[in-house]
Each structure stands twice: as structure tokens, then as C-alpha cells.
Design a protein around this motif. Structure first.
Motif, PDB file in Angstrom:
ATOM      1  N   CYS A  95       6.906   2.248   6.203  1.00 22.02           N
ATOM      2  CA  CYS A  95       6.162   0.984   6.329  1.00 22.02           C
ATOM      3  C   CYS A  95       5.014   1.112   7.319  1.00 22.02           C
ATOM      4  O   CYS A  95       5.160   1.691   8.382  1.00 22.02           O
ATOM      5  N   TRP A  96       3.871   0.527   6.967  1.00 25.03           N
ATOM      6  CA  TRP A  96       2.724   0.475   7.901  1.00 25.03           C
ATOM      7  C   TRP A  96       2.646  -0.907   8.560  1.00 25.03           C
ATOM      8  O   TRP A  96       1.676  -1.220   9.195  1.00 25.03           O
ATOM      9  N   TYR A  97       3.687  -1.722   8.322  1.00 26.31           N
ATOM     10  CA  TYR A  97       3.757  -3.088   8.867  1.00 26.31           C
ATOM     11  C   TYR A  97       2.403  -3.790   8.802  1.00 26.31           C
ATOM     12  O   TYR A  97       1.949  -4.403   9.746  1.00 26.31           O
ATOM     13  N   ALA A 103      -8.054   0.884   4.410  1.00 23.69           N
ATOM     14  CA  ALA A 103      -8.067   0.550   5.829  1.00 23.69           C
ATOM     15  C   ALA A 103      -8.163  -0.952   6.051  1.00 23.69           C
ATOM     16  O   ALA A 103      -7.743  -1.459   7.088  1.00 23.69           O
ATOM     17  N   PRO A 136       0.808  -1.223   0.000  1.00 23.77           N
ATOM     18  CA  PRO A 136       0.000   0.000   0.000  1.00 23.77           C
ATOM     19  C   PRO A 136       0.847   1.281   0.000  1.00 23.77           C
ATOM     20  O   PRO A 136       0.408   2.309  -0.481  1.00 23.77           O
ATOM     21  N   LEU A 137       2.043   1.216   0.559  1.00 24.88           N
ATOM     22  CA  LEU A 137       2.891   2.410   0.626  1.00 24.88           C
ATOM     23  C   LEU A 137       3.916   2.438  -0.496  1.00 24.88           C
ATOM     24  O   LEU A 137       4.691   3.389  -0.602  1.00 24.88           O
ATOM     25  N   ARG A 143      -4.914  -6.498  11.899  1.00 28.79           N
ATOM     26  CA  ARG A 143      -3.524  -6.050  11.964  1.00 28.79           C
ATOM     27  C   ARG A 143      -2.675  -7.197  12.491  1.00 28.79           C
ATOM     28  O   ARG A 143      -2.397  -7.277  13.690  1.00 28.79           O
ATOM     29  N   SER A 146      -6.751  -3.321   4.239  1.00 26.42           N
ATOM     30  CA  SER A 146      -5.672  -3.950   3.486  1.00 26.42           C
ATOM     31  C   SER A 146      -5.519  -5.452   3.778  1.00 26.42           C
ATOM     32  O   SER A 146      -5.409  -6.278   2.880  1.00 26.42           O
ATOM     33  N   LEU A 165       9.127   1.731  17.187  1.00 25.94           N
ATOM     34  CA  LEU A 165       7.990   1.367  18.046  1.00 25.94           C
ATOM     35  C   LEU A 165       8.094  -0.029  18.623  1.00 25.94           C
ATOM     36  O   LEU A 165       7.188  -0.479  19.308  1.00 25.94           O
ATOM     37  N   TYR A 206       2.013   0.673  19.458  1.00 18.46           N
ATOM     38  CA  TYR A 206       1.717  -0.106  18.259  1.00 18.46           C
ATOM     39  C   TYR A 206       0.794   0.651  17.292  1.00 18.46           C
ATOM     40  O   TYR A 206       0.915   0.538  16.078  1.00 18.46           O
ATOM     41  N   ASN A 207      -0.105   1.457  17.836  1.00 22.19           N
ATOM     42  CA  ASN A 207      -1.033   2.221  17.007  1.00 22.19           C
ATOM     43  C   ASN A 207      -2.046   1.378  16.245  1.00 22.19           C
ATOM     44  O   ASN A 207      -2.508   1.764  15.176  1.00 22.19           O
ATOM     45  N   PHE A 219       5.120   6.708   9.666  1.00 26.83           N
ATOM     46  CA  PHE A 219       4.121   5.856   9.021  1.00 26.83           C
ATOM     47  C   PHE A 219       3.456   4.894  10.007  1.00 26.83           C
ATOM     48  O   PHE A 219       2.704   4.028   9.604  1.00 26.83           O
ATOM     49  N   GLY A 220       3.725   5.076  11.290  1.00 29.30           N
ATOM     50  CA  GLY A 220       3.108   4.244  12.321  1.00 29.30           C
ATOM     51  C   GLY A 220       1.787   4.815  12.788  1.00 29.30           C
ATOM     52  O   GLY A 220       1.507   4.897  13.979  1.00 29.30           O
ATOM     53  N   THR A 221       0.943   5.208  11.852  1.00 26.77           N
ATOM     54  CA  THR A 221      -0.326   5.858  12.172  1.00 26.77           C
ATOM     55  C   THR A 221      -1.413   4.830  12.437  1.00 26.77           C
ATOM     56  O   THR A 221      -1.320   3.683  12.010  1.00 26.77           O
ATOM     57  N   TYR A 222      -2.470   5.272  13.122  1.00 26.45           N
ATOM     58  CA  TYR A 222      -3.617   4.388  13.335  1.00 26.45           C
ATOM     59  C   TYR A 222      -4.213   3.982  11.991  1.00 26.45           C
ATOM     60  O   TYR A 222      -4.432   2.803  11.721  1.00 26.45           O
ATOM     61  N   GLU A 223      -4.497   4.949  11.141  1.00 27.51           N
ATOM     62  CA  GLU A 223      -5.054   4.661   9.821  1.00 27.51           C
ATOM     63  C   GLU A 223      -3.946   4.132   8.905  1.00 27.51           C
ATOM     64  O   GLU A 223      -2.771   4.438   9.119  1.00 27.51           O
ATOM     65  N   ASN A 224      -4.335   3.419   7.857  1.00 25.14           N
ATOM     66  CA  ASN A 224      -3.381   3.067   6.814  1.00 25.14           C
ATOM     67  C   ASN A 224      -2.671   4.356   6.411  1.00 25.14           C
ATOM     68  O   ASN A 224      -3.315   5.359   6.051  1.00 25.14           O
ATOM     69  N   ALA A 225      -1.345   4.337   6.472  1.00 20.18           N
ATOM     70  CA  ALA A 225      -0.585   5.573   6.265  1.00 20.18           C
ATOM     71  C   ALA A 225      -0.712   6.116   4.839  1.00 20.18           C
ATOM     72  O   ALA A 225      -0.352   7.254   4.566  1.00 20.18           O
ATOM     73  N   ALA A 226      -1.250   5.305   3.926  1.00 18.55           N
ATOM     74  CA  ALA A 226      -1.504   5.816   2.574  1.00 18.55           C
ATOM     75  C   ALA A 226      -2.664   6.822   2.586  1.00 18.55           C
ATOM     76  O   ALA A 226      -2.821   7.605   1.645  1.00 18.55           O
TER      77      ALA A 226
END
Lengths: 77, 580
Positions: A53-55, B55, A33-34, B327, B57, A76, B254-255, B216-223
Motif C-alpha cells: 500500500c502507498w496509503y 505521482a 494504483p498498486l 498526500r 494520484s 511507519l 512518512y515519506n 511500498f512506503g516510498t517517496y514516489e508513487n510505489a507503482a
């Protein structure tokens, strides 16, 4: 202003021995996705080119040979 | 030629209905539009790849708002969401969702997406909300995307992956005419003429900076960088209640959610450092988040999700859902920390801020037909203003948008846009690639999002907002005059930063406009600490007029489902009262 490169330990690791990108596979690059994975010009194997990365794991889940491992980004962990 | 190398190019295509965003609402909108008129051309444009975008994914571990006959009624659900959203709800759209969502569940079931059923074959719905029962687990929710993709292929939807839409095109009389987009791997530009456009571009999830510091460790998909919000704004569409931020309870660092919706129905609960419950209900509302925030800062924090008191078999069942579906790296994270749910509680924290109607109410204003204020332009999913609509709302309202947009396309010809608009947009998009020297997008993004955390996240203080807006204006100037992109991938990030900056400005503007406190933590103004129903029982609509950001009030539509006076503040009583 000159730019410096920034060292970062990337979360996605590819096992070159298992990766079949050199046979034309692009699954992990396609699904990310990224859009952070690329095929190396030097090794013809997949690698993480951008540490964004959104892992989320599609690269690992969809890899046909189990070559991709997603780790938690160090910041993290 | 190497990927990411910049190619100079501009081409044009046309279609009847253009759907932008292939996550949750988008695929359903495209599918329904095509089924409505199989002869029409439907294009689904996606910044990533429809197979794994958005979201969901990797999947979703449950429906949070399923209105299933026998468990809940549309009237009850409409009432619950109205109260949870502090009354600021146009009920018609929520009621319509509540009436339609069961048939969408059945349709998803027919696609091969499985939901939890009991031994009688009925849906096994669980209670998480304050009043009603709407949570339906999806133990094999990892199949969602694959099942959707099969339907898209079968219906012959034209899918264009790796194209990022940047601006909408309109005719002189204000009707939608199409969109400009750019290939994220070559920077070639593509103009898509369309009779109707549906925006399904997700939350503005890359707005605040996560406490981990990992961008890019966001709650939402970082895209989901808020591109849809920015595009709607620049097209002159109204955006509703943007001051009603999204802030969610998460696993610390972890988010991703802990997640009380999954574990709560089995007997898990949110507790403070003393092991005591402090909130009545785990359903995510601003009022609940305020109690969560207060507890964190009270000296009784940290806050934990407590489940070690449960039977080991129950814990294993929760663990397998949490670690397998939505996740999956959640399990990897806990393993790395050495956390075993059987012996240890899960430390929780609150997320960065964002816009998202999926969980709160900040979105592009739409009516009950998913129509925005621009003729021919629709919005659905996390970025459209139907509150608390989650994944099932994205599917259901995406369906509404697809059908209505195709009706619009069937009765209208292409609107003509000014070719000069395309040239202006091409210059804007490509500007960072024309500079020899400057600031890379990641630094501008980090600074912008750090400013969002420092100045815009609640509690909202007027003086801090004024300072924050000044700093953001400086960062914007750097972004417009000095940002560089050395390849197509950096250009993608450079364009996303521009969406993030627009969203930061909108968050600040909308928050200062509403001079009261409402929605608990989401809009807590320290200078106006009370709820003011006399002056502010209304929506706020933000839009671009004559090039300037403006806000106005809009009356809440008369309720379809009446709310009794003693029910109105049910969600205000979230804190468990101390007993002697």
C-alpha cells in the motif's frame, strides 16, 4: 524450497456492512494504483489482498458508501 | 474466473501513437496527439487506472515552477535551473518549457483545475527558489486527475488500464515499431504496433528502501518502479546523468514532503535541533540536500520544519493544504503521532534514492522536442531528462511530445519488427510462472533494494560500489534463474523487480563513470570529492551497446541564456554562515 505465509496487519480496512461489492460495485478495486484490493469469493465484499500500500487514499475517497478506511501501515505509524 | 489466475494468450492491435503511462505527462501527450490529428488512433496504456495513477494520484498542492508573466521571465527561470543543476543543462528544452508553461496553466485552468489567485484575480505566486518567484499554490489541487480524465473521454482517447508495457519493439533499421505488454490481472500478452511511442512512465521511485522498511512506503508513487528507464535502456535509447540521483527532504518515516514549498511562503523554515536555520533556501537542489544531510549527522540534528511561531490562522491554512491535497494521509500520520503543528515542529529526514528528472536530472535523454535517441520514440515527465521539471513540466513537455509524435506518425508508416523478438519477450515475461519452486518476487525486491541502500546511496565510495555490484549480480542471477510467480499479480511484481534491478545496475554504472563530485549530495564521490569542470562539465549518456552497459560524455549545448561568472555558484552557497 517450500514457502511460508507471512503475517501482516493490513492498512486498508473495509466495513462489510457498508460495502456494496456484492451488488456489483468494484470502485476501490478499479482505482487502486498498486492493485492490492480484491472482492472476496467468500463474503463478496472488498478486502485488501496484498499488503503493498502507498496509503494514497483513492479507495477511501472514491468509495460511494464510505466503507473503506485507509490506515498508516504499522511499520511507519 | 478468479482474478489473478494466469491465462495463456497473445493478441495484437495497432495504433498511430501509443502513449505508455497515464499519470501526468501521458494524458496530456495523448490529448495533444489526438487534437493534432483527430482521425488518428491514440492509445493510452496504463499499468494501473488512468483515473488515479501516477505521482498525482490524489492531486497536487501546487506548481513548483510556474513562469508567469509579471512574476518571472523564461530567461530568469532558465538561468535559475541551470545554476541549480550545476550548469549541466541543455537550456533549449528548459527555455522552451519556460516559454510554453504559462499557456499550459491557462489550459489547465480551462479544464477546471484551480490555482491560487489574489483579490485582483491574478495568480498568487510565491517565492521559494534562490533567485526567482515560481511557486503557485493549488488549494483545490485534488481535482487534477478528474479534470484530465474528462478531457481524455471527450477526445475519445482509447484507454487500456491494467496493462504493463514490458519491452519496446524496433525495426531492423532501428525505428520504433511498438511495444509488448502484459495484463496485470490475467498475464495475457498484448502486442501493440505503433508508428510512434511516447514513454511517460514516471520516476524510478522504488529503487532505494525507505528507512521505515515498508517496501511500498516510498517517496514516489510505489507503482513507479522504473519500468520506463528499463524499457528505454533495452531499446538502445540513451539515458542522461543517471548519477544525479533524486533524494528529497521528507517527514521522518512518512515519506511525503513536510512541505517547505507549501509552508515556506507563509514564514515556515527548516531548522536544526537548536531551532536555528542552516540553509539559505528551501528549494530542492543537491547542494541543499548535502547541507541537510550534513546537519542530520553533525550532532545538530534532527532537522525540523518550524512553523509553530506562526499565527494560528496561518497554521490552519497550511495544515488544510498539507492534509487535504497531495498526500491526505499526511494528516492521519501526524494525528497518530500526536503532532500538532501549533505546538510542535515537524521532524524531517531524507528519502531513499531514485531516478527522477522531475526533481533532479536523471532521465531518458530527450531534446527540446521530447525526442529520445531512438527514431519515433519520445519521453516526457519525471522519466525524461529535462531537469527539475515537476508536474507542470510533465504537462508542458507531454504536450510537446504528443504534437511531435503525431507529426512523426503522420509522415511514417508502421515499422516492421521481427516476430522472433515477441517470442523471446514472451518467454522472458512468463518465465517466473513456469517454475514449480523458487524465490518469490518480494524477497528478491527487498534484497535488491537493501543492497542499493547499503552500497549505492551517497556518499558514493568506489570500493562500496564494487562490492555492491557483485552482490547485485548475485541477486540478478537468482531473479533470472529462480524467481517464481504463482499468479498474475505476483507476475506484475516479478516484472517490476526486473526494472528495479536494471535501474540499480544503471545507478551503479553511471555513478562510477563520473569521476568527480557534482550536484551536492546527489553525486558525492568520496574518492573524487571536488567538482572537476575541466574534465566533467558535460552530460553522461548511458546506453546498451552490443548487449553491454556503456557510458560516454556528451557536451553541454551552448547556453541560450548566458550565466555570469559570479552567478554560477549561487547554489553552492546554501549554508547560512555563522555570525559572530
Amino acid at each position: 524450497m517450500p514457502l511460508a505465509s507471512f503475517q501482516t496487519s493490513v492498512p486498508v480496512v473495509v466495513d462489510d456492512a457498508k460495502c456494496i461489492a456484492d451488488k456489483g460495485c468494484t470502485v476501490c478495486v478499479d482505482v487502486c494504483p498498486l492493485d492490492v484490493l480484491r472482492i472476496s469469493d467468500m463474503t463478496n465484499k472488498a478486502y485488501m489482498a496484498y499488503d503493498e500500500c502507498w496509503y494514497c487514499m483513492p479507495c477511501e475517497a472514491d468509495c460511494p458508501t464510505g466503507a473503506v478506511t485507509v490506515n498508516i501501515p504499522y511499520l511507519l505509524r | 474466473m478468479a482474478l489473478d489466475q494466469i491465462v495463456d494468450g497473445l493478441s495484437e492491435v495497432s495504433c498511430d501513437v501509443l502513449v505508455i503511462g497515464g499519470g501526468t505527462a501521458g494524458p496530456m501527450a495523448a490529448l495533444k496527439a489526438k487534437l493534432k490529428n483527430p482521425k488518428a488512433n491514440v492509445v493510452l496504456l496504463e499499468k494501473a487506472n488512468v483515473k488515479r495513477s501516477g505521482a498525482i494520484s490524489m492531486g497536487m498542492d501546487g506548481l513548483n515552477n510556474a513562469v508567469i508573466p509579471g512574476y518571472a521571465t523564461p530567461e530568469q527561470y532558465t538561468k535559475e535551473i541551470t545554476i541549480a543543476n550545476d550548469g549541466i543543462v541543455d537550456q533549449k528544452a528548459v527555455y522552451k518549457y519556460a516559454q510554453n508553461c504559462y499557456s499550459i496553466i491557462e489550459e489547465l485552468d480551462s479544464f477546471g483545475i484551480r490555482f491560487l489567485k489574489n483579490e485582483n484575480g491574478d495568480y498568487a505566486v510565491k517565492k521559494v527558489h534562490h533567485i526567482g518567484t515560481y511557486v503557485l499554490p493549488m488549494p483545490n489541487g485534488e481535482t487534477v486527475k478528474k479534470a484530465l480524465y474528462r478531457q481524455l473521454r471527450r477526445a475519445r482517447i482509447l484507454i487500456s488500464n491494467r496493462y504493463m508495457a514490458t519491452r519496446l519493439l524496433k525495426s531492423a533499421d532501428g525505428r520504433i515499431a511498438g511495444a509488448v505488454s502484459v495484463n496485470t490481472r490475467t498475464a495475457e500478452m498484448l502486442v501493440i504496433k505503433a508508428k510512434a511511442v511516447i514513454l511517460c512512465m514516471g520516476a524510478a521511485g522504488r529503487l532505494g528502501l525507505p528507512t521505515s522498511g515498508y517496501m511500498f512506503g516510498t517517496y514516489e508513487n510505489a507503482a513507479n518502479s522504473g519500468d520506463g528507464y528499463a524499457m528505454a535502456y533495452h531499446a538502445g535509447a540513451a539515458l542522461a546523468n543517471l548519477e544525479c540521483f533524486q533524494i528529497n527532504p521528507l517527514i521522518k518515516d512518512y515519506n511525503g514532503p513536510a512541505c517547505a514549498y507549501v509552508a515556506g511562503p507563509f514564514g515556515a523554515y527548516t531548522a536544526n535541533n537548536e531551532g536555528s536555520r542552516f540553509i539559505e533556501c528551501d528549494y530542492w537542489s543537491g547542494q541543499m540536500m548535502l547541507e541537510f544531510y550534513n546537519e542530520l549527522l553533525s550532532g545538530k540534528g534532527p532537522v525540523f520544519l518550524q512553523l509553530k511561531h506562526l499565527h494560528p490562522d496561518t497554521i490552519s491554512e497550511i495544515e488544510s493544504t498539507l492534509h487535504k491535497v497531495e498526500r491526505p494521509t499526511r494528516g492521519l500520520f501526524q494525528q497518530g503521532r500526536g503532532v500538532d503543528y501549533r505546538s510542535e515542529s515537524i521532524e524531517m529526514h531524507i528519502s531513499e534514492i531514485g531516478f527522477c528528472s522531475g526533481h533532479s536530472a536523471s532521465g531518458v535523454f530527450v531534446d527540446d522536442n521530447a525526442r529520445t535517441t531512438v527514431p519515433g520514440l519520445y519521453a516526457a515527465g519525471d522519466m525524461a531528462s529535462v531537469p527539475h521539471n515537476y508536474m507542470l513540466g510533465a504537462f508542458t513537455n507531454g504536450s510537446v511530445a504528443g504534437i511531435d509524435a503525431m507529426e512523426f506518425a503522420d509522415s511514417h508508416d508502421f515499422a516492421e519488427f521481427d516476430v522472433a523478438d515477441v517470442a523471446v519477450e514472451r518467454d522472458r515475461v512468463m518465465a517466473p510462472t513456469k517454475r514449480e519452486d523458487g524465490i518469490p518476487p518480494n524477497q528478491i525486491e527487498y534484497k535488491t533494494r537493501r543492497l542499493v541502500n547499503d552500497y549505492l546511496q551517497p556518499p558514493k565510495v568506489t570500493r562500496k560500489y564494487e562490492l555492491g555490484m557483485r552482490r547485485l549480480a548475485e541477486a540478478r542471477e537468482d531473479m533470472q534463474e529462480r524467481m517464481i510467480a504463482r499468479n498474475a499479480h505476483e507476475l506484475l511484481r516479478a516484472l517490476e523487480v526486473q526494472s528495479i534491478m536494471d535501474c540499480a545496475d544503471m545507478a551503479a554504472h553511471a555513478s562510477l563513470y563520473r569521476e568527480e563530485s557534482r550536484w551536492g549530495l546527489y553525486h558525492w564521490r568520496t574518492d573524487f570529492p571536488e567538482k572537476d569542470n575541466e574534465n566533467w562539465f558535460c552530460h553522461t549518456l548511458l546506453s546498451k551497446r552490443d548487449g553491454k552497459m556503456t557510458s560516454e560524455k556528451r557536451a553541454v549545448e551552448p547556453y541560450v541564456v548566458p550565466i555570469a561568472d559570479d552567478e554560477k555558484d549561487l547554489y553552492d552557497k546554501q549554508r547560512i554562515r555563522a555570525t559572530a
